[in-house]
Design a protein around this motif. Structure first.
Motif, PDB file in Angstrom:
ATOM      1  N   HIS A  49       0.842  -1.270   0.162  1.00 46.90           N
ATOM      2  CA  HIS A  49      -0.027  -0.190  -0.127  1.00 46.90           C
ATOM      3  C   HIS A  49       0.962   1.189   0.040  1.00 46.90           C
ATOM      4  O   HIS A  49       0.493   2.075  -0.805  1.00 46.90           O
ATOM      5  CB  HIS A  49      -0.856  -0.184   1.198  1.00 46.90           C
ATOM      6  N   LEU A  50       1.984   1.291   0.852  1.00 45.86           N
ATOM      7  CA  LEU A  50       3.103   2.320   0.711  1.00 45.86           C
ATOM      8  C   LEU A  50       3.418   2.781  -0.746  1.00 45.86           C
ATOM      9  O   LEU A  50       3.390   3.833  -1.049  1.00 45.86           O
ATOM     10  CB  LEU A  50       4.091   2.078   1.463  1.00 45.86           C
ATOM     11  N   ALA A  51       3.711   1.615  -1.511  1.00 45.56           N
ATOM     12  CA  ALA A  51       3.862   1.932  -2.967  1.00 45.56           C
ATOM     13  C   ALA A  51       2.936   2.236  -3.787  1.00 45.56           C
ATOM     14  O   ALA A  51       2.962   2.885  -4.573  1.00 45.56           O
ATOM     15  CB  ALA A  51       4.624   0.313  -3.578  1.00 45.56           C
ATOM     16  N   VAL A  66      -5.224  -1.150   8.879  1.00 46.14           N
ATOM     17  CA  VAL A  66      -6.689  -1.070   8.149  1.00 46.14           C
ATOM     18  C   VAL A  66      -7.091   0.085   7.503  1.00 46.14           C
ATOM     19  O   VAL A  66      -7.895  -0.168   6.381  1.00 46.14           O
ATOM     20  CB  VAL A  66      -7.429  -1.402   9.561  1.00 46.14           C
ATOM     21  N   PRO A  67      -6.568   1.346   7.775  1.00 47.21           N
ATOM     22  CA  PRO A  67      -7.264   2.538   6.976  1.00 47.21           C
ATOM     23  C   PRO A  67      -6.836   2.565   5.573  1.00 47.21           C
ATOM     24  O   PRO A  67      -7.593   3.183   4.749  1.00 47.21           O
ATOM     25  CB  PRO A  67      -6.394   3.531   7.813  1.00 47.21           C
ATOM     26  N   TYR A  68      -5.970   1.808   5.235  1.00 47.04           N
ATOM     27  CA  TYR A  68      -5.344   1.614   3.782  1.00 47.04           C
ATOM     28  C   TYR A  68      -5.914   0.367   3.155  1.00 47.04           C
ATOM     29  O   TYR A  68      -5.357   0.096   1.994  1.00 47.04           O
ATOM     30  CB  TYR A  68      -3.937   1.825   3.712  1.00 47.04           C
ATOM     31  N   ALA A  69      -6.755  -0.462   3.872  1.00 44.35           N
ATOM     32  CA  ALA A  69      -7.105  -1.579   3.121  1.00 44.35           C
ATOM     33  C   ALA A  69      -8.407  -1.607   2.466  1.00 44.35           C
ATOM     34  O   ALA A  69      -9.443  -0.952   3.062  1.00 44.35           O
ATOM     35  CB  ALA A  69      -7.231  -2.687   4.145  1.00 44.35           C
ATOM     36  N   ASP A  93      -2.907  -9.833  -0.632  1.00 49.30           N
ATOM     37  CA  ASP A  93      -3.199  -9.341  -1.920  1.00 49.30           C
ATOM     38  C   ASP A  93      -4.339  -8.164  -1.837  1.00 49.30           C
ATOM     39  O   ASP A  93      -4.935  -7.890  -3.017  1.00 49.30           O
ATOM     40  CB  ASP A  93      -4.042 -10.462  -3.022  1.00 49.30           C
ATOM     41  N   ASP A  94      -4.393  -7.465  -0.947  1.00 47.11           N
ATOM     42  CA  ASP A  94      -5.482  -6.386  -0.820  1.00 47.11           C
ATOM     43  C   ASP A  94      -4.831  -5.247  -1.571  1.00 47.11           C
ATOM     44  O   ASP A  94      -3.762  -4.962  -1.681  1.00 47.11           O
ATOM     45  CB  ASP A  94      -5.454  -6.086   0.841  1.00 47.11           C
ATOM     46  N   PRO A  95      -5.955  -4.822  -2.518  1.00 51.40           N
ATOM     47  CA  PRO A  95      -5.478  -3.588  -3.384  1.00 51.40           C
ATOM     48  C   PRO A  95      -5.208  -2.243  -2.735  1.00 51.40           C
ATOM     49  O   PRO A  95      -4.725  -1.370  -3.468  1.00 51.40           O
ATOM     50  CB  PRO A  95      -6.722  -3.769  -4.442  1.00 51.40           C
ATOM     51  N   GLY A  96      -5.764  -2.196  -1.469  1.00 51.96           N
ATOM     52  CA  GLY A  96      -5.428  -0.833  -1.050  1.00 51.96           C
ATOM     53  C   GLY A  96      -6.511   0.254  -1.398  1.00 51.96           C
ATOM     54  O   GLY A  96      -7.293   0.001  -2.204  1.00 51.96           O
TER      55      GLY A  96
END
Length: 230
Positions: free
Chosen positions: A134-136, A195-198, A209-212
């Motif tokens: 997610h950072l990326a 979690v906030p970024y999921a 594999d969560d896309p964010g």
């Protein structure tokens, strides 16, 4: 040109290196196994990147990110980090790090431990609460409407301002979460952790594999305020 030094070049370190190069920073990477083990990553990153020892990366960086397993924090070089802004990504995993009594008793924080180890550095907690993928994926240019925010915590106002500039360069807004003593608010298993970024959080966790999804400053502040201890 500013330089980002990295002590540790795993998932978070290598992601920050990529974001740094994309932002026009010079990047000096290091790990515990030697510069030669980073040759492939340096080749991928191009001419703005080079590999070095941890002490060399510490000396070279205008900002230095410490992103090593917490159990190894005492191996971080002390002298070359004096006076520098050090961004700490550490999280406490007892199954990996062993039990640390001060953390179990909530007498300090992971960044508090690093600050004690680096008495002359200016430690800022950052980058520990977001999955590296997610950072990326969520980095956005300054001013973008769909920009995400990351929390920072620290005891030095000038170091916080410097860390905020770095986050901005790398593609994120910063939310001031308080002092190092307050950094527990975005440690593992808190509402502000991952979690906030999921897109599809699983309780307080996420899948690989969560896309964010975008998490703006207001979303993050709500999550920080919901944190509890004990």
């Amino acid at each position: 040109m500013s330089t980002l030094g990295l002590i540790g070049s795993g998932h978070i370190g290598s992601t920050l290196a990529r974001l740094g190069v994309a932002a026009g920073l010079d990047v000096v990477l290091s790990n515990s196994r030697g510069p030669e083990t980073l040759a492939e990553l340096v080749a991928e990153l191009g001419p703005r990147a080079r590999a070095a020892t941890p002490a060399e990366a510490a000396a070279a960086g205008d900002w230095v990110v410490v992103t090593v397993p917490l159990k190894n924090y005492r191996q971080v070089p002390v002298a070359p980090l004096a006076g520098k802004v050090v961004l700490d990504t550490n999280n406490y995993y007892p199954e990996r790090d062993g039990q640390i009594a001060e953390l179990d008793a909530e007498e300090t924080t992971t960044s508090g431990l690093l600050q004690r180890h680096l008495p002359d550095a200016k430690v800022i907690k950052a980058f520990n609460n977001i999955f590296f993928k997610h950072l990326a994926a969520l980095a956005r240019p300054t001013g973008a409407a769909d920009r995400s925010a990351l929390p920072i915590a620290g005891d030095d106002p000038e170091a916080k301002a410097s860390a905020t500039r770095l986050l901005d360069l790398l593609g994120f807004d910063a939310v001031d979460a308080g002092t190092l003593a307050d950094s527990w608010r975005f440690q593992r298993d808190t509402p502000a952790y991952a979690v906030p970024y999921a897109q599809d959080p699983q309780g307080l966790g996420i899948t690989a594999d969560d896309p964010g999804r975008i998490a703006d400053a207001a979303t993050l502040r709500t999550a920080l305020a919901a944190a509890t201890r004990g």
